[in-house]
Write an enzyme that holds these catalytic residues in place. Sequence first.
Site, mmCIF file in Angstrom:
data_model
loop_
_atom_site.group_PDB
_atom_site.id
_atom_site.type_symbol
_atom_site.label_atom_id
_atom_site.label_comp_id
_atom_site.label_asym_id
_atom_site.label_seq_id
_atom_site.Cartn_x
_atom_site.Cartn_y
_atom_site.Cartn_z
ATOM 1 N N CYS B 139 0.824 -1.200 0.000
ATOM 2 C CA CYS B 139 0.000 0.000 0.000
ATOM 3 C C CYS B 139 0.868 1.263 0.000
ATOM 4 O O CYS B 139 1.642 1.480 0.923
ATOM 5 C CB CYS B 139 -0.885 -0.005 1.240
ATOM 6 S SG CYS B 139 -2.600 0.073 0.794
ATOM 7 N N ASN B 204 1.106 -4.400 -6.364
ATOM 8 C CA ASN B 204 0.213 -3.508 -5.634
ATOM 9 C C ASN B 204 0.137 -2.215 -6.445
ATOM 10 O O ASN B 204 0.700 -2.115 -7.536
ATOM 11 C CB ASN B 204 0.739 -3.262 -4.219
ATOM 12 C CG ASN B 204 -0.390 -2.884 -3.262
ATOM 13 O OD1 ASN B 204 -1.176 -1.989 -3.562
ATOM 14 N ND2 ASN B 204 -0.461 -3.533 -2.123
ATOM 15 N N CYS B 386 2.397 2.402 -37.382
ATOM 16 C CA CYS B 386 1.181 2.464 -38.213
ATOM 17 C C CYS B 386 0.154 1.445 -37.740
ATOM 18 O O CYS B 386 -1.046 1.729 -37.702
ATOM 19 C CB CYS B 386 1.524 2.267 -39.686
ATOM 20 S SG CYS B 386 2.466 0.772 -40.035
#
Lengths: 444, 435
Positions: B139, B204, B386
């Site tokens: 986190c 994460n 392309c």
Amino acid sequence: MPNSPLTPGIVPGRLPEDAIRENFSDLHPPMDAHEAAVAADRCYFCHDAPCMEACPTAIDIPMFIREIATKSVDSAARTIFSQNILGGMCARVCPTETLCEQACVRMDAEEDPVEIGRLQRFATDHLMAKNTHPFTREEPTGKRIAVVGAGPAGLACAHRLAMKGHDVVVFDFRPKPGGLNEYGIAAYKSTDDFAQAEVAWLMRIGGIEIRHGQRLGEELSLDALRADFDAVFLGIGLQGVNALGIAGEDLEGVVNAVDFIADLRQAEDLSRVPVGRDVVVIGGGMTAIDAAVQAKLLGALNVSLVYRRGRERMAASPYEQELAAAKGVHIITNARPVALHGDGAVREAEFEYTREEEGTLVGTGETFRIRADQVMKAIGQTLLGAPEGLEIAGGKIAVTGAGRTGAEGIWAGGDCASGGDDLTVTAVAEGRDAAEDIHATLMA
Amino acid sequence: MADLSTNFVGIKSPNPFWLASAPPTDKEYNVRRAFEAGWGGVVWKTLGEAGPPVVNVNGPRYGAIWGPDRRLIGLNNIELITDRPLEVNLREIKAVKRDYPDRALVVSLMVPCEEEAWKRILPLVEETGADGIELNFGCPHGMSERGMGSAVGQVPEYVEMVARWCKANTRMPVIVKLTPNITDIRQPARAAFRGGADAVSLINTINSITAVDLDRMAPEPTIDGKGTHGGYCGPAVKPIALNMVAEIARDEETRGKPISAIGGITTWKDAAEFMALGAGCVQVCTAAMTYGFRIVEEMIAGLSEWMDEKGHAKLDDFIGSAVPNVTDWQFLNLNYITKAEIDQDLCIKCGRCYAACEDTSHQAIAMSEDRVFTVKDEECVACNLCVDVCPVEGCITMRELKPGEVDPRTGRVVEKDYANWTTHPNNPGSGCAAE
């Protein structure tokens, strides 16, 4: 008892007021911001875009759509207006299905073009609602230019000239400006008095004066204009209407489709516009479609649109033909009028079936009659009141390059001038380009 | 029909599609709905220590970026770990596991970096009957300021240490969830396995600011005029996640170790790609948060269909199959030569390939008056731009030149033998430098 579609004769109020109001509401309602965002997402921002190529005014369509997508909507409107100052009206009346949207690569990809017309309206409405004008005038040049005709060509020309710093006087014989934007075009394409609002907005550039009740050959003369002004632009449109040249044309109830449309556009209350019970419209162009559809929307019981050649030869686009059919107009092709019958007022229209033989239209000898209490003629308009001394080619004022007539100091554009389709957008392009040429000539 | 059943470090699930530890797995109600919808497993949203739970902001928690038609392609969040009491979560986990014994139920954990803290929580989780734990070392917002989450994941020594504590104090399989906010993903992955972890899961979320509100002059999501970086996820991060999974899958020290892949998985195909790069199962979050739980039906059906088509009877038949083909640039075959080719029947003549090549690349596409676009082989370096800008799938393809053909750009005959930079004459280190 109130009138109904079944009431005989030419009468108003065949439908309840709210039904008429509903029938004449915006054909292509405006997009809200969400719809516009979704629609704008579909544009591929093509290189050297085919849509732009297909636009007579060469609006940078991929750029304005990208500007909508990035929420720079004022910039989008500027992009449009810089090429086409009547971009608001063109967004409503352009046959996009045969111009930009037909050229859209999404037609190739999935036969479903980016909604260029409605996106253009979204952008132009947005800016116009702010009641500001996006352009300013250059330093005054001291030059004065006369523009005859306050239609799309004349207005586009006048605006571009005013931007360049010239002073412009626009002359028009009608009491209101706008030309066919005001007096032609189906009402459901230009709702809420848009034509007048657009002219008022356009005039905010300054330097343009409009004088009404001025008809060339009557109140006005070309010689006097040439004497009083540095240049003259003629955008006088096509004021004549072709006659059928058949028996019964003078019967009561036989009208010009353009007059029916003009009266309808000028009506304060559409439920007071009279229309026949059995209406026959003769012709195959946009005027014929606009007249027939609006007759139906007013509550006519039967509306037949009769065209002398096959569907593929009709000047009205397949989209417009479908619109007419969807509104209940009966389209009859390969039939030409031979006589109108009646006693004082028209009662029947008689036609002969036709076929094309090596490009020539021939009658089959077989005839039929359609019940009619109103016949609308829409077989083309003609140049009327063109000043003496100008060269006429193919029934129009002959021009070369950017609207130059053979006469020095006189330019012409729009429907009255040779070349180009008779479309609002084409008239705008011609008026604009003539203005650029006038400017270059006067300032040389 | 292909067998999608999964056995990931001993944790069994009927299919490899798990929901990642995140808002969708924060409580019983959601998890039951997920299992009813068909998800193979969930990683329960991260539990913290006992005691007063963490609090979340009371303004927006998410920021987003969108593609055409406002399709969500990237999501960022500043939500913390669960803000519900530990005992409530544990009770719910136990109830759900009891009712869905065939599904994988892994519990994500984040407690302070002290062995005692881990020792306290591990038995509580074990008691629920959960199948395993995932250590949230990833986190990147909020909790990392308190010395947890990515603050741990960014220090391989800590990763190893905590993994070891957990292995020592529970019989449950230990999965270490890695943060991508690091220079070299292999370092924490190696550390996790050194510490005895059974598996790693990644990625994460990525440190991110999704937008700046130009009226308030503040980053989004904006909380009372201020913003902070959040964790970025969704389809936009998939390429980053694929690379990190591949890096671990082909690293000498961690090759073949179990990986649970996370990062922008939205369709069965995304999942199959991660599994081809060595993932034993996948975790999904943003796609479910965007479209709801029902998407797992498409994932199951699509993966089965593709496996049947390819003749893969079970997941192990293709897991890791692409790993040997991930290599370093220096080993790419320089004798492999292709040219772009435009299918004129599919071309819609938008000209985007032309604009891209002409303005920004090699001027290798010609445009005729009537908008026919063709490749100039003598200019085409086969960059593929392309292909990437063409709106029609399959319209522009790359054609491989056969050995013996002449490359019109270089005038050289295409050689059939593989040759890479290590032996190229222009390489100063190749020992055969050009004169």
